[in-house]
Motif scaffolding. Structure first.
Motif, PDB file in Angstrom:
ATOM      1  N   HIS A 113       1.990   1.283  -2.639  1.00  0.00           N
ATOM      2  CA  HIS A 113       0.990   1.776  -1.696  1.00  0.00           C
ATOM      3  C   HIS A 113       1.684   2.285  -0.439  1.00  0.00           C
ATOM      4  O   HIS A 113       2.816   1.897  -0.127  1.00  0.00           O
ATOM      5  N   ARG A 114       1.009   3.130   0.318  1.00  0.00           N
ATOM      6  CA  ARG A 114       1.617   3.732   1.492  1.00  0.00           C
ATOM      7  C   ARG A 114       2.028   2.680   2.521  1.00  0.00           C
ATOM      8  O   ARG A 114       3.094   2.788   3.139  1.00  0.00           O
ATOM      9  N   GLN A 115       1.200   1.649   2.741  1.00  0.00           N
ATOM     10  CA  GLN A 115       1.575   0.624   3.715  1.00  0.00           C
ATOM     11  C   GLN A 115       2.864  -0.077   3.288  1.00  0.00           C
ATOM     12  O   GLN A 115       3.722  -0.400   4.122  1.00  0.00           O
ATOM     13  N   GLN A 116       3.010  -0.313   2.003  1.00  0.00           N
ATOM     14  CA  GLN A 116       4.238  -0.935   1.492  1.00  0.00           C
ATOM     15  C   GLN A 116       5.418   0.027   1.616  1.00  0.00           C
ATOM     16  O   GLN A 116       6.541  -0.394   1.926  1.00  0.00           O
ATOM     17  N   GLN A 117       5.168   1.297   1.390  1.00  0.00           N
ATOM     18  CA  GLN A 117       6.251   2.275   1.487  1.00  0.00           C
ATOM     19  C   GLN A 117       6.775   2.397   2.914  1.00  0.00           C
ATOM     20  O   GLN A 117       7.973   2.635   3.128  1.00  0.00           O
ATOM     21  N   LEU A 166      12.841  -7.814   5.717  1.00  0.00           N
ATOM     22  CA  LEU A 166      11.835  -6.810   5.372  1.00  0.00           C
ATOM     23  C   LEU A 166      11.514  -6.832   3.884  1.00  0.00           C
ATOM     24  O   LEU A 166      10.362  -6.642   3.481  1.00  0.00           O
ATOM     25  N   GLY A 167      12.535  -7.083   3.054  1.00  0.00           N
ATOM     26  CA  GLY A 167      12.286  -7.201   1.627  1.00  0.00           C
ATOM     27  C   GLY A 167      11.400  -8.390   1.308  1.00  0.00           C
ATOM     28  O   GLY A 167      10.519  -8.317   0.442  1.00  0.00           O
ATOM     29  N   GLY A 168      11.622  -9.508   2.014  1.00  0.00           N
ATOM     30  CA  GLY A 168      10.753 -10.661   1.829  1.00  0.00           C
ATOM     31  C   GLY A 168       9.318 -10.366   2.245  1.00  0.00           C
ATOM     32  O   GLY A 168       8.369 -10.813   1.597  1.00  0.00           O
ATOM     33  N   HIS A 169       9.152  -9.608   3.325  1.00  0.00           N
ATOM     34  CA  HIS A 169       7.806  -9.215   3.758  1.00  0.00           C
ATOM     35  C   HIS A 169       7.126  -8.369   2.681  1.00  0.00           C
ATOM     36  O   HIS A 169       5.946  -8.568   2.372  1.00  0.00           O
ATOM     37  N   LEU A 170       7.885  -7.445   2.101  1.00  0.00           N
ATOM     38  CA  LEU A 170       7.342  -6.617   1.030  1.00  0.00           C
ATOM     39  C   LEU A 170       6.898  -7.457  -0.159  1.00  0.00           C
ATOM     40  O   LEU A 170       5.816  -7.249  -0.720  1.00  0.00           O
ATOM     41  N   ALA A 171       7.735  -8.405  -0.545  1.00  0.00           N
ATOM     42  CA  ALA A 171       7.464  -9.173  -1.756  1.00  0.00           C
ATOM     43  C   ALA A 171       6.372 -10.215  -1.555  1.00  0.00           C
ATOM     44  O   ALA A 171       5.494 -10.368  -2.417  1.00  0.00           O
ATOM     45  N   TYR A 172       6.407 -10.936  -0.436  1.00  0.00           N
ATOM     46  CA  TYR A 172       5.545 -12.099  -0.275  1.00  0.00           C
ATOM     47  C   TYR A 172       4.336 -11.865   0.623  1.00  0.00           C
ATOM     48  O   TYR A 172       3.309 -12.514   0.434  1.00  0.00           O
ATOM     49  N   ARG A 173       4.450 -10.968   1.581  1.00  0.00           N
ATOM     50  CA  ARG A 173       3.303 -10.661   2.443  1.00  0.00           C
ATOM     51  C   ARG A 173       2.486  -9.526   1.849  1.00  0.00           C
ATOM     52  O   ARG A 173       1.260  -9.563   1.834  1.00  0.00           O
ATOM     53  N   GLN A 174       3.188  -8.500   1.326  1.00  0.00           N
ATOM     54  CA  GLN A 174       2.506  -7.327   0.794  1.00  0.00           C
ATOM     55  C   GLN A 174       2.399  -7.333  -0.728  1.00  0.00           C
ATOM     56  O   GLN A 174       1.779  -6.456  -1.304  1.00  0.00           O
ATOM     57  N   ALA A 178       4.748  -8.170  -7.349  1.00  0.00           N
ATOM     58  CA  ALA A 178       4.079  -9.357  -7.897  1.00  0.00           C
ATOM     59  C   ALA A 178       3.157  -8.967  -9.042  1.00  0.00           C
ATOM     60  O   ALA A 178       2.711  -7.814  -9.151  1.00  0.00           O
ATOM     61  N   ASN A 179       2.860  -9.924  -9.908  1.00  0.00           N
ATOM     62  CA  ASN A 179       1.911  -9.717 -11.000  1.00  0.00           C
ATOM     63  C   ASN A 179       0.497  -9.897 -10.457  1.00  0.00           C
ATOM     64  O   ASN A 179       0.077 -11.011 -10.152  1.00  0.00           O
ATOM     65  N   HIS A 180      -0.235  -8.805 -10.323  1.00  0.00           N
ATOM     66  CA  HIS A 180      -1.565  -8.855  -9.718  1.00  0.00           C
ATOM     67  C   HIS A 180      -2.660  -9.284 -10.692  1.00  0.00           C
ATOM     68  O   HIS A 180      -3.839  -9.266 -10.327  1.00  0.00           O
TER      69      HIS A 180
END
Length: 310
Positions: A113-117, A166-174, A178-180
């Protein structure tokens, strides 16, 4: 003397900055150019390899362990005298391993998604800065300027740390990568659930229904066979009911992941996890579904009630 009421804790400044970064559109034009360029790379089946479909989860987090571990080890050796040669080897190994790890990361990034990008772009820039600093470090070390080489190495490790945060924020916050669809077996109750009459499902068309408030995709093939999968794509929760059905698969309209209707297996990425699938039976002209692996095989977890919590 009464105590004064406590002030509520202030908001974390780092998280506030990251939240602002997610909403900041300044780099969107650059992101679109980069995204199109990454998607246009002639990777063929290698794209799914880089996504980690064969592994069952993204490949990038696994691959970055080599450069990060090498550079961290080099930093430890730099604190001890007489280990210059070993440090040079580790810095060089990290630089070599960074290239394929970065490629896997860019391939994943192009399907977010754009926010993640937006966060992912800064993550990549931090890592590019780290690579540049470590390349300079290696150059200085080779020329015998060990003190400068160590200094650039520690600066590179700092950039790696920022990139890792920042990678942790992408993986765990955003929740990128992850398997949705993982929660489906935990929230769908046991047993059979009626989702509609057979006539409610036009042949070859995806239809959305709901079981225990979980969206379910139902597809009746022209031959009459009915299939049901969790409706939200495991990649980024895309609406499979708005996708296309062809060759026994449904393709997500957001990023193109394809899932086999018969069992939910992800036949092409970027999804790395399959869709939870349902067994089907027809009772008095109505379609009923039951999550697979219930009543035999791995039992589903019963829904927790308020009474059970107490």
């Amino acid at each position: 003397m009464s105590e004064s009421p406590r002030r509520p804790p202030g908001r974390n400044r780092v998280l506030s900055l990251l939240d602002r970064l997610e909403r900041e559109p300044a780099a969107d034009k650059v992101i679109e150019v980069l995204r199109s360029g990454v998607r246009a790379l002639p990777l063929g089946r290698g794209r799914d390899v880089l996504h980690g479909r064969w592994l069952g989860h993204p490949l990038h987090p696994l691959m970055v362990q080599v450069p990060i571990g090498s550079w961290m080890s080099a930093a430890v050796l730099d604190l001890r005298p007489g280990r210059s040669r070993e440090s040079r080897v580790l810095v060089g190994l990290g630089l070599v391993a960074a290239a394929p790890a970065a490629l896997a990361g860019w391939v994943d990034w192009a399907e977010l998604h754009r926010q993640q990008q937006r966060v992912g772009l800064v993550h990549a820039l931090s890592n590019i800065a780290a690579v540049g600093l470590y390349a300079t470090s290696l150059s200085r070390r080779v020329r015998g300027r060990e003190a400068a080489g160590r200094a650039y190495g520690f600066l590179g490790l700092t950039a790696v740390g920022v990139g890792g945060m920042l990678g942790g924020h992408l993986a765990y916050r955003q929740a990128s990568g992850a398997n949705h669809a993982e929660e489906v077996p935990h929230v769908v109750s046991e047993g059979w659930h009626r989702v509609g009459a057979v006539a409610d499902f036009p042949a070859g068309e995806p239809v959305r229904r709901s079981v225990d408030d979980v969206p379910v995709l139902v597809v009746r093939e022209p031959g009459g066979q009915v299939h049901a999968l969790a409706e939200r794509c495991s990649h980024l929760a895309g609406p499979l009911a708005e996708g296309t059905v062809a060759d026994g698969c449904v393709r997500c309209p957001w990023h193109g992941s394809a899932f086999r209707l018969s069992d939910g297996w992800n036949v092409s990425g970027p999804a790395t996890a399959p869709q939870p699938s349902f067994e089907i039976r027809i009772v008095d002209g109505y379609v009923e579904v039951r999550l697979r692996h219930q009543d035999g095989g791995r039992p589903a977890r019963k829904r927790m009630t308020h009474t059970a919590r107490r």
